[in-house]
Every structure is written in structure tokens, then in C-alpha cells.
Design an enzyme around this catalytic site. Structure first.
Site, PDB file in Angstrom:
ATOM      1  N   GLY A  47       0.879  -1.167   0.000  1.00  0.00           N
ATOM      2  CA  GLY A  47       0.000   0.000   0.000  1.00  0.00           C
ATOM      3  C   GLY A  47       0.906   1.203   0.000  1.00  0.00           C
ATOM      4  O   GLY A  47       1.815   1.290  -0.805  1.00  0.00           O
ATOM      5  N   GLU A  48       0.697   2.070   0.965  1.00  0.00           N
ATOM      6  CA  GLU A  48       1.579   3.227   1.112  1.00  0.00           C
ATOM      7  C   GLU A  48       2.087   3.204   2.554  1.00  0.00           C
ATOM      8  O   GLU A  48       1.304   3.345   3.489  1.00  0.00           O
ATOM      9  CB  GLU A  48       0.772   4.497   0.802  1.00  0.00           C
ATOM     10  CG  GLU A  48       1.620   5.694   0.473  1.00  0.00           C
ATOM     11  CD  GLU A  48       2.584   5.458  -0.694  1.00  0.00           C
ATOM     12  OE1 GLU A  48       2.149   4.924  -1.727  1.00  0.00           O
ATOM     13  OE2 GLU A  48       3.767   5.788  -0.557  1.00  0.00           O
ATOM     14  N   SER A  49       3.380   3.001   2.714  1.00  0.00           N
ATOM     15  CA  SER A  49       3.907   2.783   4.068  1.00  0.00           C
ATOM     16  C   SER A  49       3.718   3.992   4.980  1.00  0.00           C
ATOM     17  O   SER A  49       3.544   3.845   6.188  1.00  0.00           O
ATOM     18  CB  SER A  49       5.379   2.374   4.006  1.00  0.00           C
ATOM     19  OG  SER A  49       6.141   3.375   3.359  1.00  0.00           O
ATOM     20  N   CYS A  78       6.002  -5.450   0.279  1.00  0.00           N
ATOM     21  CA  CYS A  78       6.158  -4.108  -0.286  1.00  0.00           C
ATOM     22  C   CYS A  78       6.122  -3.031   0.812  1.00  0.00           C
ATOM     23  O   CYS A  78       7.058  -2.939   1.592  1.00  0.00           O
ATOM     24  CB  CYS A  78       5.126  -3.892  -1.384  1.00  0.00           C
ATOM     25  SG  CYS A  78       5.639  -2.619  -2.536  1.00  0.00           S
ATOM     26  N   ARG A 105      12.990   3.150  -0.202  1.00  0.00           N
ATOM     27  CA  ARG A 105      11.632   3.232  -0.771  1.00  0.00           C
ATOM     28  C   ARG A 105      11.681   3.652  -2.236  1.00  0.00           C
ATOM     29  O   ARG A 105      12.563   4.407  -2.630  1.00  0.00           O
ATOM     30  CB  ARG A 105      10.806   4.278  -0.014  1.00  0.00           C
ATOM     31  CG  ARG A 105      10.270   3.796   1.299  1.00  0.00           C
ATOM     32  CD  ARG A 105       9.427   4.893   1.935  1.00  0.00           C
ATOM     33  NE  ARG A 105       8.219   5.178   1.168  1.00  0.00           N
ATOM     34  CZ  ARG A 105       7.466   6.252   1.335  1.00  0.00           C
ATOM     35  NH1 ARG A 105       7.789   7.143   2.233  1.00  0.00           N
ATOM     36  NH2 ARG A 105       6.384   6.413   0.609  1.00  0.00           N
ATOM     37  N   ILE A 134       5.465  -3.030  -7.628  1.00  0.00           N
ATOM     38  CA  ILE A 134       4.736  -1.774  -7.848  1.00  0.00           C
ATOM     39  C   ILE A 134       5.339  -0.698  -6.949  1.00  0.00           C
ATOM     40  O   ILE A 134       5.220  -0.770  -5.722  1.00  0.00           O
ATOM     41  CB  ILE A 134       3.235  -1.949  -7.532  1.00  0.00           C
ATOM     42  CG1 ILE A 134       2.640  -3.075  -8.387  1.00  0.00           C
ATOM     43  CG2 ILE A 134       2.488  -0.639  -7.786  1.00  0.00           C
ATOM     44  CD1 ILE A 134       1.245  -3.502  -7.973  1.00  0.00           C
ATOM     45  N   ARG A 135       5.977   0.269  -7.538  1.00  0.00           N
ATOM     46  CA  ARG A 135       6.686   1.318  -6.770  1.00  0.00           C
ATOM     47  C   ARG A 135       7.401   0.677  -5.569  1.00  0.00           C
ATOM     48  O   ARG A 135       7.255   1.080  -4.429  1.00  0.00           O
ATOM     49  CB  ARG A 135       5.717   2.421  -6.325  1.00  0.00           C
ATOM     50  CG  ARG A 135       5.224   3.246  -7.522  1.00  0.00           C
ATOM     51  CD  ARG A 135       4.321   4.381  -7.110  1.00  0.00           C
ATOM     52  NE  ARG A 135       3.118   3.894  -6.463  1.00  0.00           N
ATOM     53  CZ  ARG A 135       2.839   4.020  -5.166  1.00  0.00           C
ATOM     54  NH1 ARG A 135       3.666   4.679  -4.392  1.00  0.00           N
ATOM     55  NH2 ARG A 135       1.748   3.525  -4.673  1.00  0.00           N
ATOM     56  N   HIS A 171       4.605  -8.239  -4.770  1.00  0.00           N
ATOM     57  CA  HIS A 171       3.224  -8.516  -4.339  1.00  0.00           C
ATOM     58  C   HIS A 171       2.788  -9.937  -4.708  1.00  0.00           C
ATOM     59  O   HIS A 171       2.112 -10.127  -5.732  1.00  0.00           O
ATOM     60  CB  HIS A 171       2.264  -7.551  -5.046  1.00  0.00           C
ATOM     61  CG  HIS A 171       2.291  -6.161  -4.516  1.00  0.00           C
ATOM     62  ND1 HIS A 171       1.418  -5.710  -3.555  1.00  0.00           N
ATOM     63  CD2 HIS A 171       3.094  -5.116  -4.808  1.00  0.00           C
ATOM     64  CE1 HIS A 171       1.666  -4.444  -3.280  1.00  0.00           C
ATOM     65  NE2 HIS A 171       2.680  -4.055  -4.028  1.00  0.00           N
ATOM     66  N   GLU A 173       0.449 -11.579  -3.551  1.00  0.00           N
ATOM     67  CA  GLU A 173      -1.015 -11.710  -3.461  1.00  0.00           C
ATOM     68  C   GLU A 173      -1.698 -11.290  -4.762  1.00  0.00           C
ATOM     69  O   GLU A 173      -2.900 -11.474  -4.917  1.00  0.00           O
ATOM     70  CB  GLU A 173      -1.539 -10.909  -2.255  1.00  0.00           C
ATOM     71  CG  GLU A 173      -1.659  -9.412  -2.450  1.00  0.00           C
ATOM     72  CD  GLU A 173      -0.323  -8.671  -2.459  1.00  0.00           C
ATOM     73  OE1 GLU A 173       0.746  -9.312  -2.417  1.00  0.00           O
ATOM     74  OE2 GLU A 173      -0.358  -7.436  -2.531  1.00  0.00           O
TER      75      GLU A 173
HETATM   76  N1  GLN Z   1       5.879   2.935  -2.631  1.00  0.00           N
HETATM   77  C1  GLN Z   1       5.168   2.462  -1.485  1.00  0.00           C
HETATM   78  C2  GLN Z   1       5.798   2.954  -0.190  1.00  0.00           C
HETATM   79  O1  GLN Z   1       6.790   3.578  -0.224  1.00  0.00           O
HETATM   80  C3  GLN Z   1       5.111   0.949  -1.478  1.00  0.00           C
HETATM   81  C4  GLN Z   1       4.359   0.476  -2.694  1.00  0.00           C
HETATM   82  C5  GLN Z   1       3.620  -0.795  -2.517  1.00  0.00           C
HETATM   83  O2  GLN Z   1       3.375  -1.280  -1.401  1.00  0.00           O
HETATM   84  N2  GLN Z   1       3.198  -1.356  -3.605  1.00  0.00           N
HETATM   85  O3  GLN Z   1       5.299   2.742   0.839  1.00  0.00           O
END
Ligand code: GLN
Length: 193
Positions: A47-49, A78, A105, A134-135, A171, A173
Site C-alpha cells: 500500500g503506502e507505508s 512491499c 523506498r 509496484i513502486r 506482491h 497476493e
Molecule cells: N511505494 C510504497 C511505499 O513507499 C510501497 C508500494 C507498494 O506497497 N506497492 O510505501
């Protein structure tokens, strides 16, 4: 029956629940400290940490999650990997700081927001694992007590294990391959058995 919690503050938690259920495990969404009680293991999703850390702090979850991860099987994917790490370069954000790794990150830059790669993963039989990034973060340093499970062809570390703790930059999942979830279930069952 094995019950695995999935931190459900933000991000791809439903997909983890589906994978675990497909393997016959029971799942529980974790949003409050009391939801951790009696779990055999915990997954912290992507997600977004920064958001996951901020919400965890708001819900009084940082200390309970840290205590859980110090002794119970926990797997971060991630953003979850970032949240577990002890060292994080240039960012200031709440971390559980339980894994002896440093991470960077968004390590692959804007040009390469997402990509896929076939990885050989230590301990997984049946050929390469198709990994979706993903990112994604990357592991920049690995403590002595940490086992590297997978690297990219250029040797960047993207999957690690430290006893009962696991972290993957990608990921699992989001694909139909359940082998890493199975691996984590075994880890949880062995640890608690
Ligand atoms: N870029 C996100 C972060 O820095 C991580 C991306 C992800 O969980 N797919 O938290």
C-alpha cells in the site's frame, strides 16, 4: 486451524485474505490491538507505508504490532517490508523496526513504477516465481541474522527472512501462485506447533 491476521488499515489486504483462504487458513482483519490476540501469524500488506504507519499510530497499533512481530511470525509485502525494517534512508515515518534490514523506498524510480520479474526463491520448489513489483522498495543492507531468499538478476535483494520474520519487495497476493503464502503458513505452523 491456523489463523493469520492481515493488517487492514490500507492497501492490498483483501488479496492476501483470498490467498490464505484458498490454502485453508482462517483469516482476521486487524485494525485494533485486540485483533492480534491468538493469531498464529500476521501479514502486513502493500500500500503506502507512510499511510499505514500514520493510521497505525492513530489506532494505537505501533507498540502492539511491534511486540507481536518480535516473537510471532510476521510477513511484510512491499509497504509492509518498509514498515518492518530497522533502517530507512532519507524518510521520516513510523516504523516497527523489527527486521535487521535497511530498505530504500521507491527504489526503481519514476521510469520504472512497476515491472515484473521471474525470481528463483530459496526454499520454493517448482520453478521461478512470477513477481509483480509496484513502486517497490529494495533491501539495501542485510544484517548477519538475515537470510536472503531472492534477488533480481542485478543482485538487488527483494526477499528476506529473519527467523520468524519475512519480507518481500513484490506482491505475491496479486498473482495466482500461492507458494509464498504456503511457505509463510508453514512458518507460522512450525513456530506455533
Ligand atoms: N511505494 C510504497 C511505499 O513507499 C510501497 C508500494 C507498494 O506497497 N506497492 O510505501
Amino acid at each position: 486451524m491456523t489463523t493469520i491476521g492481515v493488517l487492514a488499515l490500507q492497501g492490498a489486504f483483501i488479496e492476501h485474505e483470498k490467498a490464505l483462504k484458498a490454502l485453508g487458513a482462517q483469516t482476521r482483519e486487524v485494525r485494533l490491538p485486540e485483533h492480534l490476540e491468538g493469531l498464529d501469524g500476521l501479514i502486513i500488506p502493500g500500500g503506502e507505508s507512510t499511510t499505514i504507519g500514520k493510521l497505525a499510530a492513530e489506532y494505537g497499533l505501533i507498540e502492539p504490532l511491534r511486540t507481536f512481530a518480535q516473537s510471532r511470525p510476521t510477513w511484510g509485502t512491499c509497504a509492509g517490508m518498509i514498515f518492518l525494517a530497522q533502517r530507512l534512508g532519507q524518510y521520516e515515518q513510523p516504523l516497527l523496526s523489527v527486521m535487521n534490514i535497511g530498505v530504500n523506498r521507491n527504489a526503481f524510480g519514476r521510469q520504472l513504477n512497476s515491472f515484473e520479474a521471474d525470481l528463483d526463491i530459496k526454499g520454493l520448489e517448482g520453478g521461478p516465481f512470477h513477481a509483480v513489483f509496484i513502486r517497490a522498495p529494495v533491501v539495501t543492507d542485510v544484517g548477519d541474522n538475515v537470510d536472503v531468499l531472492a534477488t533480481l538478476p542485478d543482485r538487488q535483494v527483494v526477499a528476506v527472512q529473519q527467523n520468524h520474520l519475512m519480507a518481500t519487495a513484490f506482491h505475491p497476493e496479486l498473482t495466482d501462485d500461492l507458494r509464498l503464502h504456503q511457505y509463510f503458513l508453514h512458518l507460522a505452523q512450525e513456530h506455533n506447533g
